[in-house]
Design an enzyme around this catalytic site. Structure first.
Site, PDB file in Angstrom:
ATOM      1  N   LYS A   1       0.842  -1.209   0.000  1.00 31.20           N
ATOM      2  CA  LYS A   1       0.000   0.000   0.000  1.00 31.20           C
ATOM      3  C   LYS A   1       0.870   1.249   0.000  1.00 31.20           C
ATOM      4  O   LYS A   1       0.635   2.197  -0.758  1.00 31.20           O
ATOM      5  CB  LYS A   1      -0.949  -0.017   1.215  1.00 31.20           C
ATOM      6  CG  LYS A   1      -2.080  -1.029   1.065  1.00 31.20           C
ATOM      7  CD  LYS A   1      -2.900  -1.235   2.335  1.00 31.20           C
ATOM      8  CE  LYS A   1      -3.909  -2.365   2.105  1.00 31.20           C
ATOM      9  NZ  LYS A   1      -4.770  -2.672   3.255  1.00 31.20           N
TER      10      LYS A   1
ATOM     11  N   GLN B   1      -4.605  -1.381   9.471  1.00 31.58           N
ATOM     12  CA  GLN B   1      -4.682  -2.699   8.877  1.00 31.58           C
ATOM     13  C   GLN B   1      -5.392  -3.675   9.817  1.00 31.58           C
ATOM     14  O   GLN B   1      -5.089  -3.736  11.007  1.00 31.58           O
ATOM     15  CB  GLN B   1      -3.263  -3.187   8.527  1.00 31.58           C
ATOM     16  CG  GLN B   1      -3.218  -4.499   7.762  1.00 31.58           C
ATOM     17  CD  GLN B   1      -3.798  -4.404   6.357  1.00 31.58           C
ATOM     18  OE1 GLN B   1      -3.859  -3.326   5.752  1.00 31.58           O
ATOM     19  NE2 GLN B   1      -4.246  -5.526   5.823  1.00 31.58           N
TER      20      GLN B   1
ATOM     21  N   ASP C   1     -10.737   3.530   3.901  1.00 30.68           N
ATOM     22  CA  ASP C   1     -11.244   2.161   3.787  1.00 30.68           C
ATOM     23  C   ASP C   1     -12.770   2.155   3.616  1.00 30.68           C
ATOM     24  O   ASP C   1     -13.338   1.169   3.155  1.00 30.68           O
ATOM     25  CB  ASP C   1     -10.927   1.377   5.072  1.00 30.68           C
ATOM     26  CG  ASP C   1      -9.664   0.537   4.983  1.00 30.68           C
ATOM     27  OD1 ASP C   1      -9.377   0.027   3.883  1.00 30.68           O
ATOM     28  OD2 ASP C   1      -8.993   0.375   6.011  1.00 30.68           O
TER      29      ASP C   1
END
Ligand code: GUN
Length: 281
Positions: A53, A97, A120
């Site tokens: 990422k 995460q 997200d």
């Protein structure tokens, strides 16, 4: 006849090049899109994901920070750090995460992220906005799947879509996006009776179960578009999806491979969400 293969690597490359162009336009105006990625603990798969990422951010000219915290980080300290990042003008997107260590309540952590930095799209405010058809951020994997359907000009309106898997990260938001695009949507889960009766009706079949090769050719309607969100490692070390690619590609009209399908699109949409967060400043 063999299905059209939807090449996630090629599509990701094209979308990332558009993102890079928009990023430099924003940088020219003095705003460099910035993403903070927080990893707690040493889960090997998560370590690979977060590295990818952050690297993807650099490749399109964005600013990124990767914070690794030890597995014994307290929830209070994680919440404190999120609060600092919420106030940091260099940071437009915050990603924690998942999964988090068991002593940390991931729901509380996600809710601590400012909704306008929740790239997200997991915060309840963003899930709710998606549900009412006014999304701020679309969760990255479902968003990438929609881009893949768009890339083959698939007429979603009026199509029958079946989503197998009802997670908050993939299945539920996927169903919402398909519904918003005019599909008639069925969400199946691990308790669904006669799964094949549902999947056989699907013009669009999206599979996110985490069960290697569980969708076989006999479950697929001829000509259907099959999108495989699964990434599973087989005992021989090879990766495979939740769909039995070799048999299903002989029946489907179009199919995503694993690897090289949905995976590269997920990170791409994270970049797009971060860019859009910065563009809204
Ligand atoms: N773990 C697995 N997928 C995801 C994702 O899309 N976002 C975050 N934050 N964690 C994940």
């Amino acid at each position: 006849m063999s299905a059209k293969i939807i090449d996630g690597n090629a599509l990701a490359k094209q979308v990332r090049s558009e993102i890079a162009t928009r990023t430099s336009a924003l940088v020219a105006k003095g705003i460099k899109p910035g993403l903070a990625v927080l990893l707690v603990g040493e889960d090997p798969a998560s370590q690979v994901y977060v590295r990818n990422k952050v690297k993807a951010c650099e490749d399109v000219g964005m600013f990124s920070i990767l914070e690794r915290h030890s597995a014994d980080l307290t929830e209070a300290n994680l919440l404190k750090r999120i609060d600092e990042l919420n106030k940091d003008p260099q940071i437009h997107g915050i990603l924690v995460q998942l999964p988090l260590p068991k002593h940390i309540d991931s729901h509380r952590v996600i809710e601590a992220i400012a909704p306008e930095k929740d790239v997200d799209g997991f915060h309840v405010a963003n899930a709710g906005a998606l549900m009412i058809g006014a999304p701020l951020f679309r969760p990255c994997t479902p968003y990438g799947c929609m881009k893949m359907l768009e890339s083959i000009d698939y007429p979603i309106r009026g199509a029958r879509a079946v989503v197998i898997g009802a997670s908050n990260i993939v299945g539920k938001p996927m169903a919402m996006l398909l519904l918003q695009a005019g599909a008639t949507v069925t969400i199946c889960n691990s308790k669904t009776k006669d799964l094949t009766a549902h999947t056989k009706e699907a013009d669009i079949l999206l599979v996110a179960t985490g069960k290697p090769k569980m969708v076989t050719a006999d479950m697929v309607k001829p000509g259907a578009v099959v999108i495989d969100v699964g990434i599973n490692r087989l005992p021989d070390g090879k990766l495979c999806g939740d769909v039995d690619f070799d048999s299903v590609k002989e029946i489907a009209g179009a199919i995503t491979p694993v690897p090289g399908g949905v995976g590269p699109m997920t990170i791409t949409m994270l970049l797009l969400n971060t860019l859009e967060a910065a563009e809204r400043i």
